[in-house]
Design a protein around this motif. Structure first.
Motif, PDB file in Angstrom:
ATOM      1  N   SER A  27     -11.182  15.287 -13.039  1.00  0.00           N
ATOM      2  CA  SER A  27     -10.516  14.569 -14.113  1.00  0.00           C
ATOM      3  C   SER A  27     -11.077  13.161 -14.279  1.00  0.00           C
ATOM      4  O   SER A  27     -12.242  12.901 -14.000  1.00  0.00           O
ATOM      5  CB  SER A  27      -9.007  14.527 -13.882  1.00  0.00           C
ATOM      6  N   ILE A  28     -10.269  12.219 -14.679  1.00  0.00           N
ATOM      7  CA  ILE A  28     -10.719  10.862 -14.921  1.00  0.00           C
ATOM      8  C   ILE A  28      -9.854   9.925 -14.094  1.00  0.00           C
ATOM      9  O   ILE A  28      -8.845   9.408 -14.562  1.00  0.00           O
ATOM     10  CB  ILE A  28     -10.651  10.492 -16.416  1.00  0.00           C
ATOM     11  N   PHE A  29     -10.222   9.717 -12.842  1.00  0.00           N
ATOM     12  CA  PHE A  29      -9.431   8.928 -11.910  1.00  0.00           C
ATOM     13  C   PHE A  29      -9.139   7.535 -12.455  1.00  0.00           C
ATOM     14  O   PHE A  29      -8.052   7.004 -12.315  1.00  0.00           O
ATOM     15  CB  PHE A  29     -10.173   8.839 -10.578  1.00  0.00           C
ATOM     16  N   SER A  30     -10.137   6.925 -13.093  1.00  0.00           N
ATOM     17  CA  SER A  30      -9.989   5.538 -13.529  1.00  0.00           C
ATOM     18  C   SER A  30      -8.895   5.370 -14.572  1.00  0.00           C
ATOM     19  O   SER A  30      -8.397   4.264 -14.776  1.00  0.00           O
ATOM     20  CB  SER A  30     -11.315   5.014 -14.081  1.00  0.00           C
ATOM     21  N   MET A  31      -8.499   6.455 -15.235  1.00  0.00           N
ATOM     22  CA  MET A  31      -7.484   6.343 -16.279  1.00  0.00           C
ATOM     23  C   MET A  31      -6.091   6.650 -15.763  1.00  0.00           C
ATOM     24  O   MET A  31      -5.118   6.513 -16.483  1.00  0.00           O
ATOM     25  CB  MET A  31      -7.830   7.284 -17.431  1.00  0.00           C
ATOM     26  N   ASN A  32      -5.989   7.098 -14.522  1.00  0.00           N
ATOM     27  CA  ASN A  32      -4.682   7.452 -13.984  1.00  0.00           C
ATOM     28  C   ASN A  32      -4.020   6.278 -13.292  1.00  0.00           C
ATOM     29  O   ASN A  32      -4.656   5.554 -12.533  1.00  0.00           O
ATOM     30  CB  ASN A  32      -4.820   8.577 -12.944  1.00  0.00           C
ATOM     31  N   ALA A  33      -2.726   6.103 -13.538  1.00  0.00           N
ATOM     32  CA  ALA A  33      -1.942   5.294 -12.624  1.00  0.00           C
ATOM     33  C   ALA A  33      -1.833   6.087 -11.328  1.00  0.00           C
ATOM     34  O   ALA A  33      -1.818   7.322 -11.342  1.00  0.00           O
ATOM     35  CB  ALA A  33      -0.560   5.031 -13.206  1.00  0.00           C
ATOM     36  N   MET A  34      -1.771   5.386 -10.206  1.00  0.00           N
ATOM     37  CA  MET A  34      -1.733   6.048  -8.908  1.00  0.00           C
ATOM     38  C   MET A  34      -0.578   5.499  -8.075  1.00  0.00           C
ATOM     39  O   MET A  34      -0.185   4.335  -8.235  1.00  0.00           O
ATOM     40  CB  MET A  34      -3.053   5.810  -8.148  1.00  0.00           C
ATOM     41  N   ARG A  35      -0.065   6.327  -7.193  1.00  0.00           N
ATOM     42  CA  ARG A  35       1.037   5.913  -6.330  1.00  0.00           C
ATOM     43  C   ARG A  35       0.849   6.423  -4.911  1.00  0.00           C
ATOM     44  O   ARG A  35       0.174   7.427  -4.697  1.00  0.00           O
ATOM     45  CB  ARG A  35       2.368   6.447  -6.866  1.00  0.00           C
ATOM     46  N   TRP A  36       1.478   5.734  -3.980  1.00  0.00           N
ATOM     47  CA  TRP A  36       1.679   6.222  -2.625  1.00  0.00           C
ATOM     48  C   TRP A  36       3.171   6.508  -2.448  1.00  0.00           C
ATOM     49  O   TRP A  36       4.023   5.687  -2.816  1.00  0.00           O
ATOM     50  CB  TRP A  36       1.243   5.188  -1.591  1.00  0.00           C
ATOM     51  N   TYR A  37       3.457   7.675  -1.905  1.00  0.00           N
ATOM     52  CA  TYR A  37       4.806   8.061  -1.520  1.00  0.00           C
ATOM     53  C   TYR A  37       4.812   8.316  -0.017  1.00  0.00           C
ATOM     54  O   TYR A  37       3.762   8.501   0.605  1.00  0.00           O
ATOM     55  CB  TYR A  37       5.234   9.344  -2.235  1.00  0.00           C
ATOM     56  N   ARG A  38       6.000   8.406   0.552  1.00  0.00           N
ATOM     57  CA  ARG A  38       6.124   8.822   1.943  1.00  0.00           C
ATOM     58  C   ARG A  38       7.394   9.643   2.112  1.00  0.00           C
ATOM     59  O   ARG A  38       8.349   9.499   1.349  1.00  0.00           O
ATOM     60  CB  ARG A  38       6.131   7.618   2.886  1.00  0.00           C
ATOM     61  N   GLN A  39       7.362  10.476   3.143  1.00  0.00           N
ATOM     62  CA  GLN A  39       8.523  11.298   3.465  1.00  0.00           C
ATOM     63  C   GLN A  39       8.707  11.316   4.970  1.00  0.00           C
ATOM     64  O   GLN A  39       7.835  11.802   5.705  1.00  0.00           O
ATOM     65  CB  GLN A  39       8.377  12.713   2.920  1.00  0.00           C
ATOM     66  N   LEU A  47       9.057   6.543  -3.115  1.00  0.00           N
ATOM     67  CA  LEU A  47       7.941   5.767  -3.626  1.00  0.00           C
ATOM     68  C   LEU A  47       7.694   4.559  -2.733  1.00  0.00           C
ATOM     69  O   LEU A  47       8.630   3.831  -2.394  1.00  0.00           O
ATOM     70  CB  LEU A  47       8.232   5.315  -5.051  1.00  0.00           C
ATOM     71  N   VAL A  48       6.441   4.347  -2.358  1.00  0.00           N
ATOM     72  CA  VAL A  48       6.063   3.210  -1.529  1.00  0.00           C
ATOM     73  C   VAL A  48       5.411   2.117  -2.376  1.00  0.00           C
ATOM     74  O   VAL A  48       5.799   0.945  -2.305  1.00  0.00           O
ATOM     75  CB  VAL A  48       5.094   3.643  -0.417  1.00  0.00           C
ATOM     76  N   ALA A  49       4.424   2.503  -3.162  1.00  0.00           N
ATOM     77  CA  ALA A  49       3.687   1.520  -3.965  1.00  0.00           C
ATOM     78  C   ALA A  49       2.974   2.231  -5.100  1.00  0.00           C
ATOM     79  O   ALA A  49       2.692   3.434  -5.010  1.00  0.00           O
ATOM     80  CB  ALA A  49       2.680   0.769  -3.099  1.00  0.00           C
ATOM     81  N   GLY A  55      -4.579  -2.132 -13.011  1.00  0.00           N
ATOM     82  CA  GLY A  55      -4.535  -2.859 -11.745  1.00  0.00           C
ATOM     83  C   GLY A  55      -3.226  -3.547 -11.439  1.00  0.00           C
ATOM     84  O   GLY A  55      -3.119  -4.255 -10.432  1.00  0.00           O
ATOM     85  N   ASN A  56      -2.214  -3.364 -12.263  1.00  0.00           N
ATOM     86  CA  ASN A  56      -0.901  -3.944 -11.971  1.00  0.00           C
ATOM     87  C   ASN A  56      -0.256  -3.164 -10.832  1.00  0.00           C
ATOM     88  O   ASN A  56      -0.278  -1.929 -10.820  1.00  0.00           O
ATOM     89  CB  ASN A  56      -0.012  -3.901 -13.205  1.00  0.00           C
ATOM     90  N   THR A  57       0.336  -3.883  -9.888  1.00  0.00           N
ATOM     91  CA  THR A  57       0.893  -3.244  -8.696  1.00  0.00           C
ATOM     92  C   THR A  57       2.398  -3.458  -8.586  1.00  0.00           C
ATOM     93  O   THR A  57       2.951  -4.426  -9.129  1.00  0.00           O
ATOM     94  CB  THR A  57       0.218  -3.778  -7.429  1.00  0.00           C
ATOM     95  N   THR A  68      -0.303  -3.356   0.923  1.00  0.00           N
ATOM     96  CA  THR A  68      -1.078  -3.708  -0.265  1.00  0.00           C
ATOM     97  C   THR A  68      -1.783  -2.466  -0.789  1.00  0.00           C
ATOM     98  O   THR A  68      -2.534  -1.822  -0.054  1.00  0.00           O
ATOM     99  CB  THR A  68      -2.116  -4.783   0.050  1.00  0.00           C
ATOM    100  N   ILE A  69      -1.529  -2.152  -2.051  1.00  0.00           N
ATOM    101  CA  ILE A  69      -2.195  -1.027  -2.698  1.00  0.00           C
ATOM    102  C   ILE A  69      -3.368  -1.552  -3.517  1.00  0.00           C
ATOM    103  O   ILE A  69      -3.290  -2.622  -4.124  1.00  0.00           O
ATOM    104  CB  ILE A  69      -1.209  -0.234  -3.590  1.00  0.00           C
ATOM    105  N   SER A  70      -4.465  -0.807  -3.499  1.00  0.00           N
ATOM    106  CA  SER A  70      -5.626  -1.185  -4.297  1.00  0.00           C
ATOM    107  C   SER A  70      -6.412   0.071  -4.637  1.00  0.00           C
ATOM    108  O   SER A  70      -6.169   1.137  -4.079  1.00  0.00           O
ATOM    109  CB  SER A  70      -6.515  -2.181  -3.546  1.00  0.00           C
ATOM    110  N   ARG A  71      -7.348  -0.078  -5.555  1.00  0.00           N
ATOM    111  CA  ARG A  71      -8.162   1.071  -5.933  1.00  0.00           C
ATOM    112  C   ARG A  71      -9.592   0.619  -6.161  1.00  0.00           C
ATOM    113  O   ARG A  71      -9.841  -0.484  -6.619  1.00  0.00           O
ATOM    114  CB  ARG A  71      -7.615   1.750  -7.188  1.00  0.00           C
ATOM    115  N   ASN A  72     -10.509   1.480  -5.820  1.00  0.00           N
ATOM    116  CA  ASN A  72     -11.925   1.247  -6.064  1.00  0.00           C
ATOM    117  C   ASN A  72     -12.367   2.314  -7.050  1.00  0.00           C
ATOM    118  O   ASN A  72     -12.617   3.462  -6.668  1.00  0.00           O
ATOM    119  CB  ASN A  72     -12.709   1.332  -4.755  1.00  0.00           C
TER     120      ASN A  72
END
Length: 116
Positions: A27-39, A47-49, A55-57, A68-72
């Motif tokens: 797909s197109i990773f750069s166009m997706n908002a992304m999240r970290w969850y935990r259980q 939802l964690v972050a 790039g808004n967090t 701290t969440i980030s993406r490359n």
């Protein structure tokens, strides 16, 4: 759909640090908002972050100031730097790709265990 694979989990003492990675393909990773969850055991997934395509967090209150969440985008990688870890951070951590406000893809998760 984005294919996601998490890594970087492990066992760490309270106060320590870990960095989780989520490798994305398809797909197109750069166009997706992304999240970290935990259980955590016996608890619902939370939802964690999150990070938007711009790039808004944002963070859960329980981790704000420690994680701290980030993406490359060039490497199609989502990161979660976790500092000052606490035993209550013990959980399976999942990355998720978002589409139109809903989770479009889940990774399989990586275990984080924080000993006291």
């Amino acid at each position: 759909q984005v294919h996601l694979v998490e890594s970087g989990g492990g066992l760490v003492q309270a106060g320590g640090s870990l960095r989780l990675s989520c490798a994305a393909s398809g797909s197109i990773f750069s166009m997706n908002a992304m999240r970290w969850y935990r259980q955590a055991p016996g608890k619902e997934r939370e939802l964690v972050a999150g990070i938007s395509s711009l790039g808004n967090t944002y963070y859960a209150g329980s981790v704000k100031g420690r994680f701290t969440i980030s993406r490359n985008k060039a490497k199609n990688t989502l990161l979660l730097q976790m500092n000052s870890l606490k035993p209550e951070d013990t959980a399976i951590y999942y990355c998720a790709a978002m589409r139109d406000g809903d989770v479009d893809s889940w990774g399989r998760g990586t275990q984080v265990t924080v000993s006291s």
